[in-house]
Structures are given as C-alpha cells and as structure tokens.
Design a protein around this motif. Sequence first.
Motif, PDB file in Angstrom:
ATOM      1  N   LEU A 273       0.831  -1.204   0.000  1.00 49.00           N
ATOM      2  CA  LEU A 273       0.000   0.000   0.000  1.00 49.00           C
ATOM      3  C   LEU A 273       0.867   1.255   0.000  1.00 49.00           C
ATOM      4  CD1 LEU A 273      -2.855   1.063   0.017  1.00 49.00           C
ATOM      5  CD2 LEU A 273      -2.856   0.911   2.517  1.00 49.00           C
ATOM      6  N   LEU A 274       1.936   1.253   0.782  1.00 45.41           N
ATOM      7  CA  LEU A 274       2.835   2.408   0.790  1.00 45.41           C
ATOM      8  C   LEU A 274       3.486   2.605  -0.576  1.00 45.41           C
ATOM      9  CD1 LEU A 274       4.548   1.996   4.287  1.00 45.41           C
ATOM     10  CD2 LEU A 274       2.933   3.782   3.589  1.00 45.41           C
ATOM     11  N   ALA A 275       3.940   1.500  -1.182  1.00 39.71           N
ATOM     12  CA  ALA A 275       4.571   1.609  -2.496  1.00 39.71           C
ATOM     13  C   ALA A 275       3.570   2.057  -3.558  1.00 39.71           C
ATOM     14  CB  ALA A 275       5.186   0.262  -2.884  1.00 39.71           C
ATOM     15  N   ALA A 276       2.345   1.521  -3.501  1.00 38.46           N
ATOM     16  CA  ALA A 276       1.329   1.896  -4.485  1.00 38.46           C
ATOM     17  C   ALA A 276       0.951   3.367  -4.351  1.00 38.46           C
ATOM     18  CB  ALA A 276       0.097   1.004  -4.320  1.00 38.46           C
ATOM     19  N   LEU A 277       0.823   3.852  -3.123  1.00 42.77           N
ATOM     20  CA  LEU A 277       0.492   5.264  -2.927  1.00 42.77           C
ATOM     21  C   LEU A 277       1.609   6.170  -3.449  1.00 42.77           C
ATOM     22  CD1 LEU A 277      -1.170   5.173   0.610  1.00 42.77           C
ATOM     23  CD2 LEU A 277      -2.286   5.617  -1.584  1.00 42.77           C
ATOM     24  N   ALA A 278       2.851   5.719  -3.273  1.00 42.59           N
ATOM     25  CA  ALA A 278       3.969   6.499  -3.810  1.00 42.59           C
ATOM     26  C   ALA A 278       3.943   6.545  -5.335  1.00 42.59           C
ATOM     27  CB  ALA A 278       5.291   5.903  -3.328  1.00 42.59           C
ATOM     28  N   LEU A 279       3.313   5.538  -5.966  1.00 43.12           N
ATOM     29  CA  LEU A 279       3.236   5.466  -7.425  1.00 43.12           C
ATOM     30  C   LEU A 279       1.872   5.897  -7.954  1.00 43.12           C
ATOM     31  CD1 LEU A 279       4.981   1.985  -7.762  1.00 43.12           C
ATOM     32  CD2 LEU A 279       5.962   4.179  -8.444  1.00 43.12           C
ATOM     33  N   ALA A 280       1.025   6.466  -7.096  1.00 42.05           N
ATOM     34  CA  ALA A 280      -0.325   6.842  -7.513  1.00 42.05           C
ATOM     35  C   ALA A 280      -0.296   7.863  -8.644  1.00 42.05           C
ATOM     36  CB  ALA A 280      -1.110   7.388  -6.318  1.00 42.05           C
ATOM     37  N   ARG A 281       0.658   8.778  -8.613  1.00 44.13           N
ATOM     38  CA  ARG A 281       0.759   9.802  -9.662  1.00 44.13           C
ATOM     39  C   ARG A 281       1.070   9.166 -11.016  1.00 44.13           C
ATOM     40  NH1 ARG A 281       5.286  13.080 -11.204  1.00 44.13           N
ATOM     41  NH2 ARG A 281       4.625  14.984 -12.298  1.00 44.13           N
ATOM     42  N   VAL A 282       1.825   8.072 -11.002  1.00 38.13           N
ATOM     43  CA  VAL A 282       2.129   7.360 -12.245  1.00 38.13           C
ATOM     44  C   VAL A 282       0.849   6.774 -12.837  1.00 38.13           C
ATOM     45  CG1 VAL A 282       3.516   5.538 -13.287  1.00 38.13           C
ATOM     46  CG2 VAL A 282       4.387   6.804 -11.316  1.00 38.13           C
ATOM     47  N   LEU A 283       0.027   6.166 -11.991  1.00 36.54           N
ATOM     48  CA  LEU A 283      -1.232   5.588 -12.465  1.00 36.54           C
ATOM     49  C   LEU A 283      -2.173   6.669 -12.982  1.00 36.54           C
ATOM     50  CD1 LEU A 283      -1.772   2.934  -9.646  1.00 36.54           C
ATOM     51  CD2 LEU A 283      -1.134   2.502 -12.020  1.00 36.54           C
ATOM     52  N   ASP A 284      -2.180   7.826 -12.323  1.00 38.68           N
ATOM     53  CA  ASP A 284      -2.988   8.946 -12.825  1.00 38.68           C
ATOM     54  C   ASP A 284      -2.508   9.380 -14.200  1.00 38.68           C
ATOM     55  OD1 ASP A 284      -4.622   9.058 -10.587  1.00 38.68           O
ATOM     56  OD2 ASP A 284      -3.358  10.514  -9.546  1.00 38.68           O
ATOM     57  N   GLY A 285      -1.176   9.420 -14.384  1.00 35.79           N
ATOM     58  CA  GLY A 285      -0.629   9.792 -15.678  1.00 35.79           C
ATOM     59  C   GLY A 285      -0.951   8.773 -16.751  1.00 35.79           C
ATOM     60  N   LEU A 286      -0.840   7.480 -16.419  1.00 33.10           N
ATOM     61  CA  LEU A 286      -1.138   6.427 -17.383  1.00 33.10           C
ATOM     62  C   LEU A 286      -2.609   6.435 -17.784  1.00 33.10           C
ATOM     63  CD1 LEU A 286       0.946   3.424 -15.986  1.00 33.10           C
ATOM     64  CD2 LEU A 286       1.315   4.631 -18.151  1.00 33.10           C
ATOM     65  N   SER A 287      -3.480   6.822 -16.855  1.00 30.85           N
ATOM     66  CA  SER A 287      -4.910   6.852 -17.178  1.00 30.85           C
ATOM     67  C   SER A 287      -5.221   7.891 -18.256  1.00 30.85           C
ATOM     68  CB  SER A 287      -5.725   7.159 -15.915  1.00 30.85           C
ATOM     69  OG  SER A 287      -5.470   8.469 -15.455  1.00 30.85           O
ATOM     70  N   LEU A 288      -4.339   8.863 -18.443  1.00 29.05           N
ATOM     71  CA  LEU A 288      -4.520   9.889 -19.477  1.00 29.05           C
ATOM     72  C   LEU A 288      -3.849   9.518 -20.790  1.00 29.05           C
ATOM     73  CD1 LEU A 288      -3.838  13.027 -17.246  1.00 29.05           C
ATOM     74  CD2 LEU A 288      -6.064  12.102 -17.927  1.00 29.05           C
ATOM     75  N   GLY A 289      -3.159   8.376 -20.798  1.00 29.28           N
ATOM     76  CA  GLY A 289      -2.460   7.942 -22.008  1.00 29.28           C
ATOM     77  C   GLY A 289      -0.957   7.999 -21.817  1.00 29.28           C
ATOM     78  N   GLU A 290      -0.244   7.142 -22.539  1.00 29.45           N
ATOM     79  CA  GLU A 290       1.206   7.074 -22.387  1.00 29.45           C
ATOM     80  C   GLU A 290       1.882   8.356 -22.846  1.00 29.45           C
ATOM     81  OE1 GLU A 290       3.367   3.712 -23.445  1.00 29.45           O
ATOM     82  OE2 GLU A 290       1.903   2.247 -22.732  1.00 29.45           O
ATOM     83  N   ALA A 291       1.348   8.992 -23.899  1.00 31.42           N
ATOM     84  CA  ALA A 291       1.957  10.237 -24.371  1.00 31.42           C
ATOM     85  C   ALA A 291       1.896  11.311 -23.289  1.00 31.42           C
ATOM     86  CB  ALA A 291       1.243  10.718 -25.637  1.00 31.42           C
TER      87      ALA A 291
END
Length: 335
Positions: free
Chosen positions: A207-225
Amino acid sequence: MSTHAGPRLALGLLIASALLLAVGACVGSTGWQSPWRMGEDPIAWQIVRDIRLPRTLGAWTAGALLGLGGAVAQGLFRNPLAEPFLLGSASGATLAVALGLLLIGAPAAASLASASWLARLGVTGLAFVGALAGVLLTLALARGAQHTLRLLLAGVIVGYVLGAAKDLVTLASPDILQSLQIFMLGTSGFVGWDGCALMAAALALCLLAALALARVLDGLSLGEATAHSLGLPLAQLRAALVAVLALATGTAVAQTGLIAFVGLAAPHLVRSAIKVRHGWLLPLASLMGAVLLLAADIGARWLLAPQELPVGVLTAVLGGSYLLWLMHRGQVRAR
C-alpha cells in the motif's frame, strides 16, 4: 466530487469491517454462536482465539491485498476488466502446488527424499514461489515492463501454458486432485496468526509503495503520451507497479488459494460510488476488497452450516453477477 467523499467512504468501509470482524468471530462450523456463551466456555473461547479470529482477520487482509492488486492492475493496463491474476501469478501458484503435492505423495524413495524440503516449505510457500515465478516468466517473455500491451499478452500466454502444465500433472497423478481442488476453489480455513502477520506486513508494504506510485497511475490513465510529457520514467515505474502487483497477489494466493472476482469488482464498486484519483482509489479499493472477501467468507461458513461452501465459488457467483449487471447497464468498457 466532494472533497469529503473519499474520507466518508473510507469511514463507512472501516465501520463495515469492524462489524464483519465481530460477526466473523461468532460464526463457526455450527453457525452463529452467542458471544456471551463463548465467554463462559473456555473451550469455545479457545476456538475463537486460535481458529475463528485468525481466519476472519486473514480473510480481511487477503481481500485487502486482492482489492489493492485489482486497482493497480486496472490502472497499469488502463482497462477496467484487468484483474490481479493477469500476469500469471494464479497459474504459477497452482502449478507449483500441484507439483509439490505430486512429489510429496510420490511413492518412490528418491521423490520422498526430495519432498522433505517441500514439506517444510508447505503449500503456502510453494504457492508464493510459484506465483512469483509466473510473474517473472511473464516479464521475461515480455522483455521487461516497457510495453503494457506486450506485458498483457505475455501474461495471458503464460497463464494458458502453466495451466496446461498443471492439467498434465493432474492427469499423471489424479489422486492429488482433491487436495488441489481445495486450493483452486479458495479457502481461508487454513490461515493462522503467522499467515495474518505475513499478509499484514505485505499489505502495509504494497500500500505504501502503491500510494507512492499513484501519480504514475494517474498519468497512465490519461495515455502514455501524456505520462511521458509529465517527465515520468515509465519503464522503471511500470516495473515497480508490477512488483507491487506480484507481491500483493502472490501473498494473498499463497494463504487463501485462488479467490476470483474480488480484485476485479472492488475497484468497480469504489468508482461506482465516487470519482477519485488513484491516491484515494488504491486504499479505498483495498478496504472494499477486504469487506467483500470477509463478507463472502462469513457467508460461506454460515449459509449451509455445518457444511462450508468454498469462498472462491461464492465470490465468483456474486462478483460475476455484479459484473454482468454492470455490462448490461453499459458501465464496463475497455479504454
């Protein structure tokens, strides 16, 4: 979205968890047992302390791991139909358990000699090693985590191949089918305090690691570009997300077997209630998965007591029905 929607849902799920934990301590093989009567009977209290409480907490923690894994998988693959077992962890765990049962039960002296370390490792250890091996094989086939589509296809291929290998093992030794079926249908009946502690530690770390990577998942949800334009090192961060997914899924599968639909349905239920980013979605999906699996585990114990239903069958029926209803309403679409 209201700024208070996430905390309110989290509070509701925590309250539901507390109530279900209390109910789970009172439900056993004979159905409901009054807590006041248990307090007067030392044997009944020992059953609660040594069997029901670790089982109940184990179901809650395993559900939390699966819910978290489902949210990570759906964010990583940008697909609401993604589930935690996509990277070959389930098929790897099942094959490892089948091989372990085959070697431990083999009559040959050499097999029995080699089975001594397998017996010490146990089913949970074999399942965890197998789950991680399945994920590593998927990564090797996909040549790392750089390309999401290649990773997804590799996971599907590994799942089919390892599943076929498991079928060959069971054909060679049909006497292991009954023991293997318990693992494949899912159960929290064998979770002890050690298993609870192990899953709690894995949950905190993931959970700690996933929360630290939450911004990455938000970015991926908008597309890789878009994610690239944010300056995110996607290859390394995808590998970190895969590691979180593998650890969460492998730990849960090792302790409770294959329990379907919890990781798939938990993020959907959160999204149907509120619209949140991954910073809130990840812990909320974890709590939702915990509530779902614990409720299903209590139902599996209680519905046909003293006979017990496999909890994986119950979650598959309920989760599958829920997703069919969502598809009928047109709310499940691949991105």
